[in-house]
Design an enzyme around this catalytic site. Sequence first.
Site, PDB file in Angstrom:
ATOM      1  N   CYS A  78       0.834  -1.213   0.000  1.00 35.38           N
ATOM      2  CA  CYS A  78       0.000   0.000   0.000  1.00 35.38           C
ATOM      3  C   CYS A  78       0.874   1.272   0.000  1.00 35.38           C
ATOM      4  CB  CYS A  78      -0.975  -0.052   1.167  1.00 35.38           C
ATOM      5  SG  CYS A  78      -2.422   0.961   0.875  1.00 35.38           S
ATOM      6  N   HIS A 171      -3.158  -5.208   1.870  1.00 35.41           N
ATOM      7  CA  HIS A 171      -2.464  -5.351   3.157  1.00 35.41           C
ATOM      8  C   HIS A 171      -2.393  -6.813   3.585  1.00 35.41           C
ATOM      9  CE1 HIS A 171      -2.300  -1.074   4.513  1.00 35.41           C
ATOM     10  NE2 HIS A 171      -3.280  -0.956   3.637  1.00 35.41           N
ATOM     11  N   GLU A 173      -0.542  -8.089   5.693  1.00 31.90           N
ATOM     12  CA  GLU A 173      -0.282  -8.166   7.146  1.00 31.90           C
ATOM     13  C   GLU A 173      -1.569  -8.070   7.957  1.00 31.90           C
ATOM     14  OE1 GLU A 173       0.017  -5.569   5.301  1.00 31.90           O
ATOM     15  OE2 GLU A 173      -0.358  -3.725   6.449  1.00 31.90           O
TER      16      GLU A 173
END
Length: 191
Positions: A78, A171, A173
Amino acid sequence: MKVGVLALQGAFREHAEALDALGAEAVLVKTPEHLAGVDSLVLPGGESTTMSHLLATSGLDEALDDRLRAGMPVLGTCAGMILLAEEVLDGRPDQRALGAVDISVRRNAYGRQRESFETDLTIDGLAGTFPGVFIRAPAVERVGEGVTILAEVDRRAVMCRQGTVTVCAFHPELSGDLRVHAEFLKEAATR
Ligand code: GLN
């Protein structure tokens, strides 16, 4: 292997947790000295304009330029994708593009209604689908010849690779699925 996570701003803790869960040694990188001690680097999501400013004030920008030129494996998510791009559209005039991957990205391109969304992605090299979490994501508007597209949404690239640089507009994560990080560690270990 020591994997750095750029920790100036943004979702760096979540990346460090994902890397730790995979048995890597995640190191938070805030200074050029920290960067010198790692073999690879993750650039997290957050706010690319703020990170760009902090890269300059910390002196990390020049050190990072050198490491990128030397082929250090990096994963940018991102805002991290925005920082690594060749060209940033709708950026701040003083925002730097590190030029590590030959793409043009437009910041906050998905408009208000789709500011944040989740969608299942098909990623090259991964079986099944991957949960794509998009938060004020950048849109890839141009992909250079040397760049491989690894995933698309609505025929637009959302994950790309050029050499040792992998970037995604989403994302990983925050997805609860560690496979993008696992692939990155595997790739980085071969360098
Ligand atoms: N819109 C942000 C930027 O320009 C990126 C959003 C994110 O990283 N979740 O930096």
